[in-house]
Design an enzyme around this catalytic site. Structure first.
Site, PDB file in Angstrom:
ATOM      1  CG  ASN A 205     -78.225 -20.953   2.414  1.00  0.00           C
ATOM      2  OD1 ASN A 205     -77.041 -21.088   2.763  1.00  0.00           O
ATOM      3  ND2 ASN A 205     -79.103 -21.957   2.405  1.00  0.00           N
ATOM      4  CD  GLU A 214     -75.025 -23.583  -0.369  1.00  0.00           C
ATOM      5  OE1 GLU A 214     -75.475 -22.420  -0.246  1.00  0.00           O
ATOM      6  OE2 GLU A 214     -74.999 -24.412   0.577  1.00  0.00           O
ATOM      7  CG  ASN A 241     -75.249 -35.484  10.317  1.00  0.00           C
ATOM      8  OD1 ASN A 241     -75.188 -35.391   9.086  1.00  0.00           O
ATOM      9  ND2 ASN A 241     -75.399 -34.433  11.120  1.00  0.00           N
ATOM     10  CG  ASP A 459     -16.023 -17.964  16.151  1.00  0.00           C
ATOM     11  OD1 ASP A 459     -15.929 -19.167  16.431  1.00  0.00           O
ATOM     12  OD2 ASP A 459     -16.275 -17.088  16.999  1.00  0.00           O
ATOM     13  CG  HIS A 515      -9.289 -23.086  17.468  1.00  0.00           C
ATOM     14  ND1 HIS A 515      -9.106 -23.269  18.819  1.00  0.00           N
ATOM     15  CD2 HIS A 515      -9.436 -21.738  17.300  1.00  0.00           C
ATOM     16  CE1 HIS A 515      -9.141 -22.105  19.440  1.00  0.00           C
ATOM     17  NE2 HIS A 515      -9.349 -21.150  18.536  1.00  0.00           N
ATOM     18  CB  SER A 603      -8.323 -14.519   6.293  1.00  0.00           C
ATOM     19  OG  SER A 603      -8.714 -14.254   7.621  1.00  0.00           O
TER      20      SER A 603
END
Length: 654
Positions: A205, A214, A241, A459, A515, A603
């Protein structure tokens, strides 16, 4: 999800309500911002950057931040064309529509994303020039730390920020500006929005309230067995409530409370995905984002992993549809290995590795089939070796210097020349450029004064495994891979049997000096002759060849007090002219010291640690278990010694 205090009535003597999750996020965000500022100060004083944490696949309750609404508004471009923009955050990328404005494109496109305190927060925005037939061209990009952006403004109010778009070929040049906004939704509003959408489905509704009938239909449609069996009880629980109806606020409170305590929805009503995989807060976030329709602005298209994937034209999409190629995370050991995705540790974002499509096809033909194996066995090994030797000589010739600008253009946006120690005009040959040194400040060494913390050697794209069995299960598919085969009979020792290993794969665009990851004394160097297969994942993931145990390599042993013996293996590959070490037998090396370099080509370095000598960082292990390489830089943390626990740093304990 969290609720405001107004939803609960506290009687006299009751404890004061907890702050809302939104208020707690404000506090955590500002605390994190102050921590970041202190970290930046520490980095400037020469200390290392933090290693980064494990990429979060779920939002833990004590880490929840909120749902951020990011809007790409418009751009002001130096070029004139049609453009679209992509937003990348973590492992997801979203794309706007193409703007018809050829100089000042306006998109006004938005997307809601989860922002969490320990999750991805560095977003990349990329602008592409359109080409509908093939891939489109990247013309500008910027990165923005969402936390930094949010701390400049009220979290729940929209503020438009103008950002410079950097030129992909040179980060010192700009291609224009882009305007974006970002603000956090109040979790209470998020819950209410979700409840409003769910309520509307059975609110016959259209009065914005649910009767018991519902509510019953809603539970039967979307609820699990628990919900269906407790419909009336749940209705009374929601009806705080006692007016025999459940309004939007009451439904929102019920769904949030129940989903955290005792879930009543098992599958997302929109996409059907099973809920409860991680934690219940994630369920609410998942359903909220699935149900969201935005604020009336154009919604960005999702379903992409990287901005590069989002930029491909219809020809690539056709190849995906025809199963000629695939685009996904993880191990691809078959003919669909057409793209290589890696996880950027700094930004916590997926990126696609730049590699020519013709090279991919040739590698797949050579390394991923029995026909290719036959070719390798009947002379391709010698061809690759001769080709690499000739290419090495060519790259040492003065004429090769003219290839440097072409190389930089090929890897546009992936090589930062501002970090290079010497200017580009000082390189007399291509190999001079290829083995370039970086400025000392470009790669700070994490916890440089604590030898119990190992750091990354290059890296690279990294894979870390606690054992050989783990490595062969998730990554190395050569049938004959073993520690003994890798190190050779002259170096192999019992201490390294069943040890942990980490693979540092260097791509051509990477800084090619390696490194020392640990401090200690170099005991020996042993050169092992061999083939020069590519070290690309397409070959490493192949069951038909044994890249690491058949390729040319140099093995060194470093004796340490924190980790015992550590084997450092520099492995040559196709087009690699030579492997050069800068230290000698008997030298003492400190972690982060330059150890050597590879001449032209891709590599790999492999480090083998004694069993139970090192605890690798959790994020590196987590990605490796997904067969996903992690993009790292020299000097960032690798792991911590299990033998020197008294020296462990609290920040590294995962």
């Amino acid at each position: 999800m969290g609720h405001s205090a107004s939803r609960h009535n506290n009687g006299a003597g009751a404890e004061p309500p907890l702050p809302s999750r939104f208020a707690r996020f404000r506090t955590r965000l500002r605390l994190r911002h102050r921590h970041s500022a202190r970290d930046s100060d520490r980095d400037r004083d020469g200390a290392a950057a933090d290693s980064g944490s494990r990429p979060a696949v779920a939002v833990a309750a004590d880490e929840f931040a909120g749902i951020a609404r990011i809007r790409i508004v418009k751009a002001d471009m130096r070029l004139k064309d049609k453009f679209f923009a992509c937003l990348s955050l973590g492992e997801r990328t979203y794309r706007t529509e193409t703007s018809d404005n050829t100089h000042r494109p306006v998109w006004n496109s938005e997307k809601k994303v989860v922002v969490e305190t320990n999750g991805p927060h560095i977003a990349r925005i990329s602008v592409f020039e359109t080409n509908r037939f093939s891939k489109n061209t990247l013309v500008g990009y910027c990165e923005v730390d969402l936390f930094d952006l949010l701390t400049k403004q009220d979290l729940d109010k929209e503020h438009i920020e103008d950002l410079a778009l950097l030129d992909p070929s040179s980060s010192t040049n700009t291609m224009g500006t882009i305007s974006i906004s970002c603000h956090i939704e109040d979790p209470v509003e998020t819950e209410q929005s979700f409840a409003r959408r769910v309520l509307a489905i059975v609110d016959y509704n259209e009065d914005g309230k649910l009767s018991l009938s519902e509510f019953s239909d809603l539970m039967k449609a979307f609820g699990n067995g628990l919900a269906v069996n407790k419909i009336e009880e749940l209705f009374r629980q929601a009806d705080t409530n006692g007016d025999d109806i459940v309004d939007m606020d009451e439904l929102a409170a019920l769904l949030a409370d129940q989903q955290e305590k005792e879930p009543i929805i098992s599958n997302c009503p929109v996409c059907g995905e099973s809920l409860g995989k991680y934690d219940n807060i994630n369920d609410m976030i998942h359903m909220t984002l699935c149900f969201d329709e935005g604020t009336g602005n154009q919604i960005m298209t999702g379903g992409f992993l990287t901005d590069k994937q989002a930029s491909y034209g219809w020809m690539f999409k056709l190849s995906e549809w025809a199963n000629f190629s695939s685009y996904d995370v993880g191990l691809r050991s078959g003919s669909t290995a057409s793209h290589i995705l890696v996880f950027d540790r700094r930004t916590k974002r997926l990126v696609e590795e730049a590699i020519d499509g013709k090279i991919v096809l040739s590698m797949r033909a050579l390394y991923q089939s029995k026909v290719g194996l036959t070719l390798i066995d009947t002379g391709v090994k010698d061809i690759l070796k001769n080709l690499s030797e000739k290419q090495g000589k060519k790259m040492n010739s003065p004429e090769s210097a003219k290839d440097i600008p072409k190389f930089l253009e090929l890897f546009m946006g992936q090589i930062n020349m501002d970090e290079t120690k010497d200017p580009i005009e000082s390189f007399k040959t291509f190999n001079d450029f290829f083995v370039r040194q970086l400025k000392p400040s470009a790669r700070p060494i994490a916890y440089n004064d604590q030898n119990s913390i190992a750091t990354c050697a290059a890296d690279c794209r990294l894979m870390a495994f606690s054992s050989v069995d783990e490595s062969t299960r998730f990554w190395v598919k050569g049938r004959k891979f073993s520690i003994e085969g890798l190190l050779g009979a002259d170096v192999h020792c019992n201490e390294l049997n069943n040890g942990s290993l980490v693979i540092f794969r260097l791509a051509p665009q990477d800084y090619h000096r390696f490194h020392v990851p640990v401090s200690g004394t170099v005991e020996k160097f042993v050169e092992i002759p061999g083939c020069l297969y590519t070290v690309n994942p397409i070959a490493v993931n192949s069951k038909y060849c044994n890249v690491f145990t058949e390729n040319k390599r140099v093995v060194s042993i470093i004796s340490t007090s924190e980790f015992g013996k550590v084997a450092f293996v520099a492995i040559g590959a196709t087009m690699v002219g030579s492997i050069t070490f800068l230290k000698e037998k008997g030298d003492y090396v400190h972690k982060g010291d330059e150890f050597g370099y590879f001449s032209f080509g891709g590599s790999t370095v492999i480090c083998v640690f004694e069993k139970d000598a090192i605890q690798f960082d959790a994020d590196l292990l987590a990605n490796s278990e997904r067969s996903l390489e992690t993009l790292v830089q020299v000097g960032t943390t690798l792991g911590i010694s299990k033998r020197k626990k008294e020296l462990q740093v609290p920040e590294l304990q995962k």
